[in-house]
Scaffold this motif. Structure first.
Motif, PDB file in Angstrom:
ATOM      1  N   ALA A  69       2.524   1.866  -3.352  1.00 47.66           N
ATOM      2  CA  ALA A  69       1.574   2.423  -4.318  1.00 47.66           C
ATOM      3  C   ALA A  69       1.309   3.898  -4.026  1.00 47.66           C
ATOM      4  O   ALA A  69       1.193   4.714  -4.932  1.00 47.66           O
ATOM      5  CB  ALA A  69       0.258   1.631  -4.284  1.00 47.66           C
ATOM      6  N   ARG A  70       1.228   4.235  -2.761  1.00 47.67           N
ATOM      7  CA  ARG A  70       0.922   5.603  -2.355  1.00 47.67           C
ATOM      8  C   ARG A  70       2.120   6.531  -2.553  1.00 47.67           C
ATOM      9  O   ARG A  70       1.975   7.674  -2.950  1.00 47.67           O
ATOM     10  CB  ARG A  70       0.499   5.602  -0.888  1.00 47.67           C
ATOM     11  N   TYR A  71       3.307   6.030  -2.241  1.00 54.31           N
ATOM     12  CA  TYR A  71       4.541   6.836  -2.309  1.00 54.31           C
ATOM     13  C   TYR A  71       5.610   6.063  -3.080  1.00 54.31           C
ATOM     14  O   TYR A  71       6.589   5.593  -2.489  1.00 54.31           O
ATOM     15  CB  TYR A  71       5.054   7.162  -0.905  1.00 54.31           C
ATOM     16  N   PRO A  72       5.460   5.902  -4.387  1.00 55.72           N
ATOM     17  CA  PRO A  72       6.392   5.069  -5.154  1.00 55.72           C
ATOM     18  C   PRO A  72       7.840   5.544  -5.102  1.00 55.72           C
ATOM     19  O   PRO A  72       8.760   4.735  -5.219  1.00 55.72           O
ATOM     20  CB  PRO A  72       5.842   5.110  -6.580  1.00 55.72           C
ATOM     21  N   ASP A  73       8.055   6.818  -4.896  1.00 52.70           N
ATOM     22  CA  ASP A  73       9.414   7.360  -4.832  1.00 52.70           C
ATOM     23  C   ASP A  73       9.797   7.774  -3.419  1.00 52.70           C
ATOM     24  O   ASP A  73      10.714   8.566  -3.221  1.00 52.70           O
ATOM     25  CB  ASP A  73       9.536   8.566  -5.778  1.00 52.70           C
ATOM     26  N   GLY A  74       9.081   7.269  -2.412  1.00 51.21           N
ATOM     27  CA  GLY A  74       9.299   7.678  -1.028  1.00 51.21           C
ATOM     28  C   GLY A  74       8.316   8.771  -0.655  1.00 51.21           C
ATOM     29  O   GLY A  74       7.574   9.290  -1.504  1.00 51.21           O
ATOM     30  N   LYS A 114       0.834  -1.205   0.000  1.00 51.96           N
ATOM     31  CA  LYS A 114       0.000   0.000   0.000  1.00 51.96           C
ATOM     32  C   LYS A 114       0.870   1.257   0.000  1.00 51.96           C
ATOM     33  O   LYS A 114       0.619   2.208  -0.744  1.00 51.96           O
ATOM     34  CB  LYS A 114      -0.925  -0.002   1.219  1.00 51.96           C
ATOM     35  N   LEU A 115       1.918   1.256   0.828  1.00 50.22           N
ATOM     36  CA  LEU A 115       2.803   2.421   0.901  1.00 50.22           C
ATOM     37  C   LEU A 115       3.580   2.629  -0.396  1.00 50.22           C
ATOM     38  O   LEU A 115       3.772   3.771  -0.827  1.00 50.22           O
ATOM     39  CB  LEU A 115       3.768   2.271   2.082  1.00 50.22           C
ATOM     40  N   GLU A 128       3.341  16.553  -1.098  1.00 53.15           N
ATOM     41  CA  GLU A 128       2.304  16.731  -2.104  1.00 53.15           C
ATOM     42  C   GLU A 128       1.452  15.464  -2.229  1.00 53.15           C
ATOM     43  O   GLU A 128       0.218  15.542  -2.284  1.00 53.15           O
ATOM     44  CB  GLU A 128       2.920  17.093  -3.459  1.00 53.15           C
ATOM     45  N   LYS A 129       2.096  14.302  -2.245  1.00 52.16           N
ATOM     46  CA  LYS A 129       1.337  13.038  -2.359  1.00 52.16           C
ATOM     47  C   LYS A 129       0.524  12.785  -1.100  1.00 52.16           C
ATOM     48  O   LYS A 129      -0.558  12.205  -1.155  1.00 52.16           O
ATOM     49  CB  LYS A 129       2.279  11.881  -2.640  1.00 52.16           C
ATOM     50  N   SER A 130       1.045  13.192   0.035  1.00 50.86           N
ATOM     51  CA  SER A 130       0.321  13.013   1.289  1.00 50.86           C
ATOM     52  C   SER A 130      -0.913  13.897   1.346  1.00 50.86           C
ATOM     53  O   SER A 130      -2.010  13.444   1.706  1.00 50.86           O
ATOM     54  CB  SER A 130       1.229  13.320   2.469  1.00 50.86           C
ATOM     55  N   VAL A 131      -0.769  15.145   0.973  1.00 47.26           N
ATOM     56  CA  VAL A 131      -1.869  16.105   1.026  1.00 47.26           C
ATOM     57  C   VAL A 131      -2.951  15.744   0.024  1.00 47.26           C
ATOM     58  O   VAL A 131      -4.146  15.854   0.306  1.00 47.26           O
ATOM     59  CB  VAL A 131      -1.355  17.535   0.784  1.00 47.26           C
TER      60      VAL A 131
END
Length: 108
Positions: free
Chosen positions: A92-97, A89-90, A101-104
């Motif tokens: 997919a959510r944060y593919p580059d760490g 899941k992580l 911006e991805k969190s918000v």
């Protein structure tokens, strides 16, 4: 020791008189209770001037792990599977760490 070996060994100390529904309830209530003990240690450090008692904190994290293992067992999952699902899941959510911006602006 692997995480699944931990789960197996920890569950040897589970009350054998508990029914399946009670195991689940005990697990989730235990997670809440032990998480409260963890935050209380940090609260005392952050707001009340106590030294951070890392040994006590580590012991409480072990209790969190025990209840996590119990809850996972109650729903039929080995801990390794749960941890792998979380990493997937992580990724997919944060593919580059992690990225703010991805969190918000995350979708899931």
């Amino acid at each position: 020791m692997t995480i699944n070996e931990y789960q197996d060994m920890a569950m040897r100390t589970l009350n054998p008189k508990l029914e399946k529904k009670d195991i689940l309830l005990n697990g989730v209530m235990g997670l809440c209770g032990e998480s409260g003990e963890v935050i209380d240690i940090v609260k005392k450090h952050m707001a009340q001037g106590h030294e951070l008692d890392t040994e006590h904190l580590a012991m409480e994290l072990g209790d969190v792990a025990w209840y996590l293992a119990e809850t996972a067992m109650a729903i039929g999952y080995p801990l390794e599977d749960i941890l792998k699902m979380n990493i997937d899941k992580l990724k997919a959510r944060y593919p580059d760490g992690f990225a703010v911006e991805k969190s918000v602006n995350r979708e899931a």
